[in-house]
Structure formats: C-alpha cells, structure tokens
Write a protein that holds these residues in place. Structure first.
Motif, PDB file in Angstrom:
ATOM      1  N   CYS A 150      -6.744   7.558  -9.511  1.00  0.00           N
ATOM      2  CA  CYS A 150      -8.115   8.988  -8.917  1.00  0.00           C
ATOM      3  C   CYS A 150      -6.276   9.368  -8.894  1.00  0.00           C
ATOM      4  O   CYS A 150      -5.593   9.957  -8.019  1.00  0.00           O
ATOM      5  N   CYS A 153      -8.860  14.066  -5.495  1.00  0.00           N
ATOM      6  CA  CYS A 153      -9.892  15.713  -5.602  1.00  0.00           C
ATOM      7  C   CYS A 153     -10.915  15.639  -4.505  1.00  0.00           C
ATOM      8  O   CYS A 153     -11.291  16.956  -4.270  1.00  0.00           O
ATOM      9  N   CYS A 156     -15.825  12.402  -4.423  1.00  0.00           N
ATOM     10  CA  CYS A 156     -16.597  11.232  -4.013  1.00  0.00           C
ATOM     11  C   CYS A 156     -16.604  12.143  -2.886  1.00  0.00           C
ATOM     12  O   CYS A 156     -17.577  10.945  -2.059  1.00  0.00           O
ATOM     13  N   CYS A 217     -17.561  11.115  -9.574  1.00  0.00           N
ATOM     14  CA  CYS A 217     -16.392  11.378  -9.574  1.00  0.00           C
ATOM     15  C   CYS A 217     -15.291  11.791 -10.727  1.00  0.00           C
ATOM     16  O   CYS A 217     -15.863  11.265 -12.206  1.00  0.00           O
TER      17      CYS A 217
HETATM   18  S1  SF4 Z   1     -13.995  11.471  -7.418  1.00  0.00           S
HETATM   19 FE1  SF4 Z   1     -12.744  10.408  -5.095  1.00  0.00          FE
HETATM   20  S2  SF4 Z   1     -12.125   7.841  -6.420  1.00  0.00           S
HETATM   21 FE2  SF4 Z   1     -12.798  10.367  -8.247  1.00  0.00          FE
HETATM   22  S3  SF4 Z   1     -10.516  11.057  -8.375  1.00  0.00           S
HETATM   23 FE3  SF4 Z   1     -11.573  12.364  -7.142  1.00  0.00          FE
HETATM   24  S4  SF4 Z   1     -11.063  10.836  -4.974  1.00  0.00           S
HETATM   25 FE4  SF4 Z   1     -10.297   9.876  -6.467  1.00  0.00          FE
END
Ligand code: SF4
Ligand code: SF4
Ligand code: FES
Length: 246
Positions: A150, A153, A156, A217
C-alpha cells in the motif's frame, strides 16, 4: 493528427478569503505517451503558474498524485491521457483536507487512522540490538509483504461510500493494515484486542462490501479478500464474546 484535450480543473484556495470554488478550462495538444502528470506540468508552465497539484516520485510509488479523474480516484502520474476521452475533469480527492486546487493533505488523515487502529507490532519482548534476526517463514513473509505494498494514496478512501458518509470510518486501508498484523507472528495482540480496534461500525461492520476500494486501488491490493477474512474473524469473535457473557 494530435488530439486537442480539454481540461476542466477544480480551483480553490482555502487560504485566500477572496477565492471561490470554480472550474477553469484549459486546452492542450496531446503528445505521445502523455500522462496527466506531464499535462498538468505543461499547463502550469505554459498557462497558469498558480495551479496546485502534488507529485513526488512520478512512478506510482509515493501516492502523492491521487486525484479524481473524470469522477474516479486514480494516480495522475500513472494515467495516460490516451486512456481518457478528449474532455478530462480533474477534482481533488474528497474526504481529505483541501490544500488548494488538486492538492490535498492525506498525511493527517493517515496519521489519525494509524493511531486509531494502533498500526504497529505490539510485543512485550524488549528489543535487543545484539540479537540475531528472527527468521520468518518465506511464504508468510511474502503474504505480509503483499499487503505492505500500500502506498497510502487515499484512492480507496475517496472511492468508499461509507468513508464519504462517515468521518469516523477507518476505511479499507486500515483494515488491510490490521489484516497484515493479524498474520504477523511477532504481534502478540489477542483476538479480543483486535476486535476492539476493528470490530465496530467504524471498522469492519461499517463496511458495505460493495468493493469500490478494490476497484480503484492502483496497486491492486487484495482488499476484497482481506475484508472478507476480517468480517468472518470479527463475526466469530463477536459470537464468542456473546456466549462468554451469557
Ligand atoms: S488505494 Fe488504498 S489500499 Fe490501495 S494503495 Fe492506495 S491507500 Fe493503499
Ligand atoms: S467494500 Fe467497504 S471499505 Fe471497500 S469501498 Fe465498500 S464500504 Fe468502503
Ligand atoms: S507522483 Fe508518486 S505516485 Fe504519482
């Protein structure tokens, strides 16, 4: 012939009392292998030097460039304009505090989340810097590493229905963290202790299970599997606690 792209970009500076949220429209000629990072940099250099957006690695590693791309959370540095229609609308991620235009503060949100779910190895063993490293089974280390990919970012979280409705919801990213510690033999937390941090409606029981998180994601983490495993574990834990009380 190169395409003419039209960018509709959200603009607002919360630090400026005269600033009003609005959209600015810019035209740009598409170039070969153009990413949204390249397009935004070109727009800032050629059309509006005040345009705010975040980038660091430009390689899908730091998570800084996440934004809403035609209504869907994604990484701007990893998005090729050729994958998008002629008209592209860019908005900041919801939920996180707006810094300005497309730039948001994900760091504060993530710090609160980590503190809330106690996102670190809990052990009573004291640290001995002279001791040999403890070996971990390779297959298990790989399973844990899969969840450690992870990049925080925030995509999600931005794409999650519950997180958009409830500020106290910890999101799939937190549940992924907890799933990672449950697997880790060094973490000595009991099932009940895990239940206390994640077995609530701010955690797994607030999740609606529609899996927007996994869909968006950019690192393709197996969020669906982890949410399913946690839901079963915490469900059993709730049942056991109920019978212990009666
Ligand atoms: S979308 Fe969520 S689980 Fe996926 S990398 Fe980004 S923060 Fe991490
Ligand atoms: S499955 Fe759960 S965590 Fe994922 S987007 Fe839906 S409500 Fe959010
Ligand atoms: S700039 Fe680092 S992930 Fe896009």
């Amino acid at each position: 012939m190169a395409r003419k792209l039209t960018f509709n970009i959200f603009r607002y500076n919360p630090q400026d009392p005269h600033s009003v949220p609005h959209t600015d429209t810019f035209d740009l000629e598409e170039t070969e292998s153009m990413t949204l990072f390249i397009a935004l940099t070109q727009l800032r250099e050629e059309k509006d030097s005040s345009l705010q957006f975040d980038f660091c690695c430009r390689a899908g590693i730091c998570g800084a460039c996440a934004m809403m791309i035609n209504g869907r959370p994604g990484l701007a540095c990893h998005t090729l304009t050729k994958e998008l229609p002629d008209e592209i609308t860019l908005m900041p991620l919801p939920i996180f505090k707006l810094i300005g235009d497309l730039s948001v503060d994900t760091g504060t949100w993530f710090r609160v989340m980590h503190e809330k779910v106690e996102s670190w190895v809990h052990t009573s063993k004291s640290f001995d810097p002279q001791a040999e490293e403890e070996r971990m089974d390779n297959a298990l280390a790989e399973e844990i590493y899969e969840l450690e990919r992870c990049i925080e970012c925030g995509c999600c979280v931005a794409g999650c229905g519950t997180a958009n409705m409830r500020q106290d919801f910890v999101g799939a990213v937190a549940m992924n963290r907890i799933a990672r510690f449950i697997m880790d033999p060094r973490d000595q937390r009991t099932e009940k202790e895990y239940f206390e941090v994640i077995g609530t409606d701010e955690g797994i029981f607030g999740c609606m299970g529609l899996l927007g998180c996994e869909d968006v994601c950019p690192k393709h983490l197996p969020l669906q599997d982890q949410l399913g495993i946690l839901r079963r574990k915490m469900g059993w834990s709730a049942v056991k606690q109920l019978f212990r009380r009666s």
